[in-house]
Design an enzyme around this catalytic site. Structure first.
Site, short mmCIF file in Angstrom:
data_model
loop_
_atom_site.label_atom_id
_atom_site.label_comp_id
_atom_site.label_asym_id
_atom_site.label_seq_id
_atom_site.Cartn_x
_atom_site.Cartn_y
_atom_site.Cartn_z
N HIS A 1 -18.36 23.87 -17.69
CA HIS A 1 -18.61 23.54 -16.28
C HIS A 1 -17.52 24.12 -15.39
CE1 HIS A 1 -20.57 20.55 -18.82
NE2 HIS A 1 -21.42 20.31 -17.83
N HIS B 1 -22.44 24.51 -11.64
CA HIS B 1 -22.07 23.20 -12.20
C HIS B 1 -21.81 23.26 -13.71
CE1 HIS B 1 -22.29 18.94 -13.35
NE2 HIS B 1 -22.98 19.41 -14.37
N GLU C 1 -20.28 -7.03 -16.21
CA GLU C 1 -19.99 -6.85 -17.63
C GLU C 1 -19.52 -5.43 -17.95
OE1 GLU C 1 -22.92 -7.97 -16.42
OE2 GLU C 1 -22.83 -10.11 -16.90
N HIS D 1 -32.31 -14.46 -22.72
CA HIS D 1 -30.92 -14.72 -23.05
C HIS D 1 -30.67 -14.76 -24.56
CE1 HIS D 1 -30.66 -15.62 -18.86
NE2 HIS D 1 -29.45 -16.14 -18.93
#
Ligand SMILES: Cc1ncc(C[n+]2csc(CCOP(=O)(O)OP(=O)(O)O)c2C)c(N)n1
Ligand SMILES: [Mg+2]
Length: 665
Positions: free
Chosen positions: A26, A261, A412, A474
């Site tokens: 890149h 890129h 999280e 859950h």
């Protein structure tokens, strides 16, 4: 005199030539960010290329890790142990210049980046570690921990959701020594980002409580220098410097295009760039004058020796603090730590409590945090469910930066990625809690901890359908299998308080990787054990109930299902052995003789019981064995009823065994 643009062009040519030679990579981002990098690395960054491990170095994270040739060029030019031969071997097998920057491969690479956005969250963790240690250890005129954390990000990092999580928390925590440069080039892989990324990024970061410096011309060194000075003078909040740049800067035809890129520019375009930028040198040739103007070794040695002198004076004035900081930064165990944990394990077995393993984990944390003051605990807004708070924990906040507990909020992924940054920084051992099911949100950061071999500890509670009423959203099913299949990660699912204490000891004593502790919501009795059995827990799998006489059947279980296996064995007769298997990775790492002693090849009658996805257990029971597991999603209802509904009952276990095996002695 070598001017800044010439130094930046050295980065540009090393990058485009290395990518061309590898025929892969890149070039666009290194060419676009070269001027910014030159400003930061030439005179401002406080580092010592000869000693990349110096504790108080500024940390630098290339979050847009696809631009790896940018950091490799900088490391080479400033005098790290990255040679021109290493640059020529870019992206080749076993080279020190892998496709994306990898921690542990290349001197000066602080973290592995490439999964966009995570480097930024790592940098937030590093800045948090720096501030915490500074608050805990700096005294009056001795700022022994006092460095900045710099991070480069691209559009991709800022599109990623984890950038919101981490930067929102960085703003709330007021991490003033975190400085982020945004490579605002308007391009990502698919082209002009205006069709998919039209946020007002500057206002977004202001809303997080950051200082934002807008409209900086990323190719104007003076503007960048000024912005950097402003950032370094603002210590009460992090700074985002928005730099307008051109991807592939300098390439006559391709600059500004997504074509730069992720592909080599091609010989013709590289030749045209040489002419446009007046760079008459051959590939990988850096003239002596430019090379010496980049060389940061003398400056780095001077900076470090100044700090050494300060640390020596600090050690005289505050010997205990100096010794403790040294211990922590080198990762040495505290005196008597292991003995204290040993005692706690023995006491727990003797007391034989009936508690949820999440509660036993909290009791273990009490002991661990007392003997390891470097513990930096936390949870993603579930402290009172994960039981990650302890009597000595106090929140780490903007006003109380010395705290040993981070309220990560409902974040999280950022929590886990920040913990990687904390662990990489050194001086602190991070642990963080959430429900086992929500490790999914953080999945890739856990993988990165394993890839980087970092000591990060996950407290993952509510580990099965046994959690009950919260229902299938859950209730974890495939999560244990997923964690267990992560190379280098130790996963534990302890069956009682003693196994939980052992799992904590193994996690904290481990220097070469992360550990997931999967813990129950519901209470579990302590199993009877001899001293030898207590010792054997650390092997990951061991005989909890030995057969008498001829071995007729082996029941293998983990966590809450061990109690069930023991009850079934009592009914099935004296020839039945129960193996508790809290950690399959640990068990697999034992010598073959040990594994065969626990699971003798001669006994093919084997049944595994675990309220999780069954597939992984066939490895231990074989195709002629049976698995009582959860190949489907759970249901909402009281925990014991849900367990019974899905067959985790004595009657069901007995009927499965009797239908398949003759267990008469
Ligand atoms: C999490 C993640 N998703 C996708 C990718 C693949 N990828 C690499 S770079 C990139 C685009 C990044 O755009 P930007 O940050 O603007 O980089 P630039 O093109 O400006 O160098 C993508 C999608 C990745 N590396 N990580
Ligand atoms: Mg971009």
């Amino acid at each position: 005199m070598t001017d800044p643009r010439t130094r930046a062009n050295a980065i540009r040519f090393l990058s485009m030539d290395a990518v061309q030679k590898a025929n892969s990579g890149h070039p666009g981002a290194p060419m676009g960010m070269a001027d910014i990098a030159e400003v930061l690395w030439h005179q401002t960054l406080r580092h010592n290329p000869v000693n990349p491990g110096w504790w108080n170095r500024d940390r630098f994270v290339l979050s847009n890790g696809h631009g790896s040739m940018l950091i490799y060029s900088l490391l080479h030019l400033t005098g790290y142990d990255v040679t021109i031969e290493d640059l020529k071997a870019f992206r080749q097998l076993h080279s020190r210049t892998p496709g994306h920057p990898e921690f542990g491969y290349t001197a000066g690479v602080e973290t592995t980046t490439g999964p966009l956005g995570q480097g930024l969250a790592n940098a937030v963790g590093m800045a948090l570690a720096e501030r915490t240690l500074a608050a805990q250890f700096n005294r009056d005129q001795f700022s022994v921990m006092d460095h900045f954390t710099y991070c480069f990000v691209g559009d991709g990092c800022l599109m990623e959701g984890v950038s919101h999580e981490a930067c929102s928390l960085a703003g709330t925590l007021g991490l003033g020594k975190l400085i982020v440069f945004y490579d605002d080039n308007g391009i990502s892989i698919d082209g002009d980002v205006s069709g998919w990324f039209a946020d007002d990024t500057a206002t977004r970061f202001e809303a997080y409580g950051w200082q934002v410096i807008r409209h900086v011309d990323g190719h104007d060194s003076e503007e960048v220098q000024q912005a950097l000075a402003t950032a370094r003078n603002t210590l009460d909040r992090p700074t985002l410097i928005c730099c307008r740049t051109t991807i592939g800067f300098g390439a006559p035809k391709l600059a500004g295009s997504e074509k730069t890129h992720g592909a080599p520019l091609g010989d013709a375009e590289i030749q045209a760039t040489r002419e446009a930028l007046h760079w008459p040198y051959a590939p990988f040739e850096i003239p002596e004058e430019i090379r010496s103007s980049w060389d940061g070794r003398a400056r780095g040695a001077a900076i470090e020796s100044e700090w050494d002198a300060m640390f020596a004076a600090y050690a005289k004035a505050h010997p205990a603090l100096a010794a403790e900081l040294s211990r922590r930064m080198t990762g040495a165990l505290p005196a008597d730590a292991m003995a204290s944990l040993e005692t706690a394990i023995r006491d727990t077995q003797a007391a034989a409590p009936k508690v949820a393993t999440r509660k036993a984990s909290q009791d273990a944390i009490e002991v661990v945090a007392r003997v390891f003051p470097e513990v930096l605990g936390g949870s993603a807004d579930l402290g009172h469910s994960n039981l990650t708070v302890w009597s000595g924990s106090h929140a780490n906040t903007a006003l109380q930066p010395d705290g040993n507990y981070v309220h990560y909020g409902v974040r999280e992924f950022a929590m886990c990625a920040m913990m990687n940054g904390v662990a990489l920084h050194g001086g602190l051992i991070p642990f963080g809690g959430t429900f086992l099911i929500f490790m999914e949100y953080a999945r890739n950061a856990i993988r990165m901890a394993a890839l980087m071999r970092q000591r990060v500890i996950y407290v993952l509670t509510h580990d099965s359908i046994g959690l009950g009423e919260d229902g299938p959203t859950h209730q974890p099913i495939e999560q244990l299998a997923s964690l267990r299949s992560t190379p280098g990660l130790d996963t534990w699912r302890p069956c009682d308080a003693t196994e939980t204490f052992v799992a904590w000891r193994e996690a904290i004593a481990r220097h070469d990787g992360p550990t997931a502790l999967c813990l129950s919501r519901q209470g579990l009795p302590t199993m009877p054990r001899s001293d030898a059995q207590v010792q054997a827990i650390a092997q990951g799998g061991y005989v909890l109930r030995a057969e008498q006489g001829r071995l007729t059947l082996i029941l293998i279980a983990t966590g809450s299902e061990v109690e069930l296996a023991m009850a079934a064995a009592d009914q099935l007769g004296t020839g039945v052995r129960v193996v508790s298997m809290p950690s399959t990775s640990r068990f697999d790492a034992q010598p073959a003789a040990y594994r065969d002693a626990v699971l003798p090849a001669s006994c093919r009658a084997r049944v595994a019981i675990e309220a999780g996805h069954p597939d992984g257990w066939y490895k231990y029971v074989g195709l002629d064995g049976a698995v009582i597991g959860m190949p489907r999603f759970g249901e909402s209802g009281p925990g014991p009823e849900v367990m019974a509904h899905f067959g985790f009952t004595l009657a069901h276990v007995l009927s499965v065994v009797r239908a398949q095996f003759d267990v008469s002695a």
